[in-house]
Design an enzyme around this catalytic site. Structure first.
Site, PDB file in Angstrom:
ATOM      1  N   SER A  27      47.786 -22.079  -9.787  1.00 27.50           N
ATOM      2  CA  SER A  27      46.471 -22.274  -9.137  1.00 27.50           C
ATOM      3  C   SER A  27      45.982 -20.859  -9.210  1.00 27.50           C
ATOM      4  O   SER A  27      45.761 -20.049  -9.902  1.00 27.50           O
ATOM      5  CB  SER A  27      46.424 -22.892  -8.011  1.00 27.50           C
ATOM      6  N   ASP A  68      43.921 -32.014 -15.108  1.00 30.15           N
ATOM      7  CA  ASP A  68      43.719 -31.281 -14.151  1.00 30.15           C
ATOM      8  C   ASP A  68      42.351 -30.628 -14.184  1.00 30.15           C
ATOM      9  O   ASP A  68      41.813 -30.012 -15.262  1.00 30.15           O
ATOM     10  CB  ASP A  68      44.880 -30.220 -14.340  1.00 30.15           C
TER      11      ASP A  68
END
Length: 681
Positions: A453, A505
């Protein structure tokens, strides 16, 4: 839509937002009425006691008020169900119903106050069950009053005053730029105060103050020209998802090969080919180094993985009284070094392989650690992802900055993440961490930078900064942010950055251009929809709960099926004003999207991108999802895909499960056999 106007101010609800709340209130009142009737019928002779008449009066008065409240809820429910999402005329009496409910709420509130005195102000010798029930009813009534007040506060719009509304109206009609600036400044100030409130624990340095202001202005600019309430946006997302599903169903079936011959070049629908991945960019290596990325999250993530046994598992790696027995290699951990213990458990490294660990966390300064991987003869630098408000502020502050790459022009990146990378680079060099780490390994050891991330984005940028000094550097970037690098910078990183994206995602697809595109799609979907909002939201909720992807063959789950005459949801009176306002907002959003594409740098995930997607979804019967993978061009992630898994696919557990399954199958990404790659990506 549009936002409801009560007491001469706009609120963050519309006239069709009272369907579910009124239905829930009606069910609650019916259940309460039945309870009161049963109590009165069973204990009708038990009120002949001291102060018993007050209890009887309480029950009868509560019964009458609940009947009136039930009637008003049913009327509001019926009116709120009329019309369509953009046709508010059939719901023109909702405001009158709300005023009536408010007038009814006042005597109910007074009655609750009196009932509190009656229920708790006397010592009763009546039947115990009657007294206890009355006191429980009073407590429940106060809870309901608190819930009503909370709902009012949630529906309050700080910029909903008559002055602000007139400014927005002038802006939509294109007649008042000065009024718009006043409204926009007010909205920016509101969002800045909200950011400060949510991040009150962050020290207010000059950088954070600038970040709050920039984020507030960004959000205000994005929403200021829309007369939409939050439920309208949610309904628009449901409609956009339905459109995406229908588009996917029109694509040809995509077949993904799997063999041991190594990856080949998939061909995209734009005719471009993905460059050949490096030999070290294998599923085995991705799975191996992902454990270091998971370890950076420390004990919170380990406890999330092992809710019941996490403490016992970590206890074997604790270093108690660390404040007395200080370690030069571990900084800013807690008294038992729980975070370091989680690193050792998740990554599987020994105590002597830890070179440096720091959990120092400020705005644009994130935790990282340096360890030795003796199995791969590598030094690993792992950077933590988002786990604090400071990290979230770093994510959101998407200001572009030039990235200095020799020989590469038009190289730009995410400014806050670049500052994080420069901070880690300065720590590595000032403390000589890499030199120390390499001294413990054999000759020819490699350097690996990894993260998930936010940590993935910072790792990719750190790899760019260290590339000149360490030409054999490898970077594994898991679920990287979409707004990270310009196309030329991302192309430069093809040789040493390997990014991994799982499913749909949201984060790798997130950016200013994709958000502007999503805004246009939401407005288009709302403009073309002629169905009530409650029906759209109900369908979206059922799809979310079932976790099932609808298709064109599943006609019962589609929103836009003409199974009933359109006139059922439309009135004879035209809705020229609502249609004009929505169409004008759509036109402005399209102009804003084109302006974003002209003035903002297009940013993508970095390097080679492996997209892991589901070929068979998981089921409620316990069947695991089946994954495949393909090498993708960054352009594949130029739109946001609405899905119930757009958040869950970003969680490290989802990445770990996908990689482990591919390792077990000895899967090797292969050439795409058709040009319709975007069906999966």
């Amino acid at each position: 839509m549009p936002g409801l106007v009560l007491f001469n101010r706009r609120w963050t609800v519309s006239s069709d937002d009272f369907v579910f709340s009124s239905a829930g209130e009606a069910v609650l009142r019916i259940a309460w009425l039945l309870t009161l009737i049963i109590i009165l019928s069973i204990h009708h002779d038990d009120f002949e006691c001291s102060y018993g008449h007050t209890l009887r009066f309480f029950y009868i008065g509560t019964l009458v008020l609940n009947v009136l409240g039930l009637i008003s809820s049913l009327i509001l429910l019926y009116i709120s169900m009329q019309g369509s999402i953009k046709n508010a005329y059939p719901r023109r009496h909702v405001c009158k119903c709300l005023y009536a409910k408010l007038l009814l709420f006042l005597p109910e509130f007074v009655w609750v106050c009196l009932s509190t005195f009656w229920a708790f102000g006397h010592s009763y010798i009546c039947d115990y069950s009657v007294v206890v029930t009355a006191r429980a009813a009073v407590i429940f009534s106060w809870l309901v009053c608190g819930l009503v007040m909370f709902s009012v506060l949630m529906a309050f719009d700080p910029v909903g005053s008559a002055k602000s509304r007139s400014a927005v109206t002038c802006r939509v009609s294109g007649q008042g730029d000065e009024s718009l600036s006043v409204s926009n400044v007010s909205a920016s100030k509101v969002w800045e105060n909200r950011c400060r409130c949510m991040c009150c624990c962050i020290s207010f340095s000059q950088d954070t103050r600038e970040a709050f202001s920039d984020v507030a202005k960004l959000v205000a600019d994005f929403f200021h020209d829309l007369d939409l309430v939050p439920s309208d946006i949610v309904a628009g997302l449901v409609l956009v998802q339905q459109d995406q599903v229908e588009q996917d169903d029109q694509l040809n079936t995509v077949t993904v090969g799997s063999s041991s011959n190594g990856p080949s070049l998939p061909v995209f629908n734009n005719g471009a080919a993905v460059p050949q991945p490096k030999s070290w960019m294998t599923i085995d290596n991705m799975n191996h180094f992902f454990r270091y990325a998971m370890g950076s999250y420390g004990w919170p993530f380990f406890m999330y993985q092992h809710l019941t046994t996490g403490l016992c598992r970590l206890s074997t790696k604790f270093r108690c009284c660390a404040c007395i027995r200080k370690s030069n290699s571990v900084l800013r951990d807690n008294i038992c070094q729980c975070n370091t213990a989680a690193i050792k458990k998740l990554s599987g490294i020994a105590e002597e392989d830890i070179v440096y660990v720091t959990f120092h966390n400020k705005f644009k300064q994130i935790p990282f650690y340096v360890v030795l991987d003796r199995e791969k003869n590598a030094v690993v630098v792992s950077i933590r992802g988002t786990l604090s408000l400071q990290d979230a502020l770093t994510d959101i502050w998407a200001v572009g900055a030039p990235l200095d790459i020799p020989g590469v022009e038009e190289s730009f990146c995410h400014s806050a993440m670049l500052d994080c990378a420069k901070y880690i680079e300065s720590e590595l060099k000032s403390l000589k961490l890499l030199d120390t780490a390499f001294s413990y390994l054999q000759q020819g050891a490699s350097l690996v930078v990894t993260g998930h991330s936010l940590g993935a984005g910072v790792a990719a940028l750190l790899a760019v900064l260290l590339r000149q000094e360490y030409p054999n550097l490898m970077c594994f970037s898991y679920s990287p942010p979409g707004g990270l690098m310009s196309p030329k910078a991302s192309k430069y990183a093809l040789d040493f950055v390997c990014s991994v994206v799982v499913g749909k995602d949201l984060v790798p697809r997130l950016g200013m251009s994709t958000l502007a595109d999503l805004k246009v799609k939401i407005l288009k979907a709302l403009n073309e929809c002629h169905y009530p909002k409650y029906r759209i939201l109900a369908t979206g909720c059922s799809r979310l709960v079932c976790g099932k992807r609808s298709s064109s063959k599943d006609r019962s789950s589609q929103l836009l099926i003409r199974d009933k005459p359109l006139t059922r949801y439309m009135e004879e009176r035209p809705t020229v004003l609502q249609d004009h306002t929505l169409q004008e907002a759509l036109r402005m959003a399209e102009n804003q999207a084109s302006e974003v594409m002209k003035t903002n740098w297009p940013l993508h995930p970095a390097g080679q991108i492996l997209h892991i997607f589901e070929v068979e979804e998981s089921s409620i019967c316990g069947q695991e999802a089946q994954y495949a993978a393909v090498w993708c061009d960054p352009q594949v992630f130029n739109k946001i895909v609405i899905s119930h898994k757009m958040v869950s696919d970003h969680i490290p557990n989802a990445v770990a499960a996908a990689l482990e399954q591919l390792v077990e199958k000895k899967y090797v990404p292969q050439q795409q056999q058709t040009a319709q790659l975007t069906h999966h990506c």
